[in-house]
Design a protein around this motif. Sequence first.
Motif, PDB file in Angstrom:
ATOM      1  N   PHE A 302      -0.483  -6.064  -4.941  1.00  0.00           N
ATOM      2  CA  PHE A 302      -0.690  -6.758  -3.640  1.00  0.00           C
ATOM      3  C   PHE A 302       0.479  -6.850  -3.395  1.00  0.00           C
ATOM      4  O   PHE A 302       1.868  -6.489  -3.621  1.00  0.00           O
ATOM      5  CB  PHE A 302      -1.066  -8.427  -4.071  1.00  0.00           C
ATOM      6  N   SER A 303       0.542  -7.515  -2.399  1.00  0.00           N
ATOM      7  CA  SER A 303       1.730  -6.758  -1.274  1.00  0.00           C
ATOM      8  C   SER A 303       1.923  -9.088  -0.745  1.00  0.00           C
ATOM      9  O   SER A 303       0.994  -9.542  -0.211  1.00  0.00           O
ATOM     10  CB  SER A 303       1.658  -6.520  -0.189  1.00  0.00           C
ATOM     11  N   LEU A 340       3.000   3.250  -5.971  1.00  0.00           N
ATOM     12  CA  LEU A 340       5.683   3.694  -5.477  1.00  0.00           C
ATOM     13  C   LEU A 340       5.214   4.268  -4.626  1.00  0.00           C
ATOM     14  O   LEU A 340       5.789   3.394  -3.589  1.00  0.00           O
ATOM     15  CB  LEU A 340       5.463   4.024  -6.754  1.00  0.00           C
ATOM     16  N   LYS A 341       4.342   5.386  -4.648  1.00  0.00           N
ATOM     17  CA  LYS A 341       5.018   6.752  -2.823  1.00  0.00           C
ATOM     18  C   LYS A 341       4.030   5.528  -2.427  1.00  0.00           C
ATOM     19  O   LYS A 341       4.775   5.524  -0.809  1.00  0.00           O
ATOM     20  CB  LYS A 341       3.920   7.733  -3.310  1.00  0.00           C
ATOM     21  N   ARG A 342       3.191   4.654  -2.007  1.00  0.00           N
ATOM     22  CA  ARG A 342       2.656   3.887  -1.156  1.00  0.00           C
ATOM     23  C   ARG A 342       3.048   3.228  -0.340  1.00  0.00           C
ATOM     24  O   ARG A 342       3.479   3.568   0.664  1.00  0.00           O
ATOM     25  CB  ARG A 342       1.244   3.661  -0.895  1.00  0.00           C
ATOM     26  N   TYR A 343       3.987   2.180  -1.193  1.00  0.00           N
ATOM     27  CA  TYR A 343       4.651   0.943  -0.665  1.00  0.00           C
ATOM     28  C   TYR A 343       6.538   1.691  -0.470  1.00  0.00           C
ATOM     29  O   TYR A 343       6.954   0.687   0.542  1.00  0.00           O
ATOM     30  CB  TYR A 343       4.706   0.393  -2.003  1.00  0.00           C
ATOM     31  N   ASP A 348       6.044  -2.244   5.880  1.00  0.00           N
ATOM     32  CA  ASP A 348       6.236  -3.175   6.162  1.00  0.00           C
ATOM     33  C   ASP A 348       6.962  -3.631   4.983  1.00  0.00           C
ATOM     34  O   ASP A 348       6.891  -5.055   4.287  1.00  0.00           O
ATOM     35  CB  ASP A 348       5.034  -3.996   5.729  1.00  0.00           C
ATOM     36  N   ILE A 349       7.049  -3.174   3.640  1.00  0.00           N
ATOM     37  CA  ILE A 349       7.621  -3.576   2.630  1.00  0.00           C
ATOM     38  C   ILE A 349       9.214  -2.798   2.691  1.00  0.00           C
ATOM     39  O   ILE A 349       9.440  -1.841   2.769  1.00  0.00           O
ATOM     40  CB  ILE A 349       6.714  -2.369   1.488  1.00  0.00           C
ATOM     41  N   ASP A 350       9.765  -4.097   1.832  1.00  0.00           N
ATOM     42  CA  ASP A 350      11.128  -3.846   1.487  1.00  0.00           C
ATOM     43  C   ASP A 350      11.490  -3.484  -0.100  1.00  0.00           C
ATOM     44  O   ASP A 350      11.823  -2.445  -0.547  1.00  0.00           O
ATOM     45  CB  ASP A 350      12.029  -4.279   1.936  1.00  0.00           C
TER      46      ASP A 350
END
Length: 521
Positions: A302-303, A340-343, A348-350
């Motif tokens: 989740f994010s 991991l590749k997607r995030y 939007d993800i740091d």
Amino acid sequence: MGVPEKLAARMSMAEQHDYLRARFSRRTMIRGGAVTLGAVAGGAFVPGATAQAAVPTQRGSSSAESVDGALVAPFGRHLAWGNDPRTEITVSWQVPVAVKKPFIRVGAHPWDLSRKIEAEVRTLHTPAGVGAGGDHTQYYLHAQLTHLRPGRTYYYGVGHQGFDPAEPHLLGTLGTFTTAPAHKAPFTFTAFGDEGVGYHGLANNALILGQNPAFHLHAGDIAYGDPAGQGKTTDTGFDSRTWDQFLHQTESVAKQVPWMPSYGNHDMEAWYSPNGYGGEDARWTLPDNGPDRENLPGVYSFSYGNTAVISLDANDVSFEIPANLGISGGTQTKWLETQLKRYRASKDIDFIVVFFHHCAYCTSVAHASEGGVRQEWVPLFEKYTVDLVINGHNHQYERTDVIKGDKVTKKLPIGGTAYPETEGVVYVTAGAAGHSLYAFTAPDSYEGHEHETDSVASFVNTRDGKVNETVGWSRVRYLDYSFLRVDVTPAPRGRQTTLTVSGIAETGNRIDHFTVSRRAK
């Protein structure tokens, strides 16, 4: 705009809620900014695979009983995010006996719980002869809420026929939850592993509640219903009723802070299929975006804001405790790399935080390091510059330097800063939530009591057994009860955004702190 005074005098609180719900149209409620009938949905029976086990888990929307529902109070409330914490959450709870028509009420105010949703029932039967208890059945209730509004606080109450939380004398049973914001904003989360039932778990929970976290991560070995922890039906001392105590113990936090677990070796309860996770599937409703929800229910992601969180099941790769070794057939590792590749590609993800039970790097005399994790996942952590890895399994606090390729790339003293984009990964063992403590071979070294030791004797569990090693990455060691606090501070694009990690002792004293920093997207 409320219930007319003359009517209110003749109506129960629940009847007043129903009156308000019928009186005000959806359009009127939207204009007024209150929760709409469409803003909270779900909670009816959610189709899914029933655990096929010697001790089956059964699901349904309600169940009959002979006990007066007014004499039965829900307990053990615990929240969990859905796939999107901005709009989805599940409220779960337990009742000691079967009840009729269980439900949840949800609203924007404690006096306006106008949305009533039927709950799903999951029964978990344990016959006499399985573990320490006699023949008994446990009743877990779940209400999945969707279409919530980001960054909003909701009030809820759980009940059943004869017990309506909207009645004035039961308003004290209400809980709250707050959805994730729609945009990046500062937030705090907490984490630990290996809690169990007892005083120290209670003490840590009290401190965690005081941190006001957005969510809490539990890195496996949750309640210790199976104290042997080998994941076999020959394990001795099993008692599923330990979960009743655990859920009661954690309710003060979990009823308002989403409690997100990963599964450890003591959570493989072999009497419940599949793979010993049938009992967990009865107790928890977690995000269902993992690679194989039936066999790996504790694997999900989740994010929240600018941070992605990934939960893994290290039982799948554990050489030390191999009961579930290889159950995914490699699909978990493939899924991990995809996530991991997607995030990493997401604007939007740091930060990426990964948590699971068995330690990648630890020098405890009990379990030390898990070679299966190093073999399967550590290369991916390094490839995609994971910012923080949180483990349990070993009952103490230990934090590494910055590691890459099994070697220290940078010493990370207390108060130091790591830059994962160029340096490597930091690993924290936070397994001192409440269960009995282990030991180190080297002296404790923590904030205010530093004792630097650049060479520590330890071992790693491999497919061929324990292999001794001497390591230089053990930077902080604290042998007492503790937990993690993580403060995330976003920054404008191109500036340095930070993730500040603090080890907090059961006494409230800080035993470690360091910062992870990277350029904000």
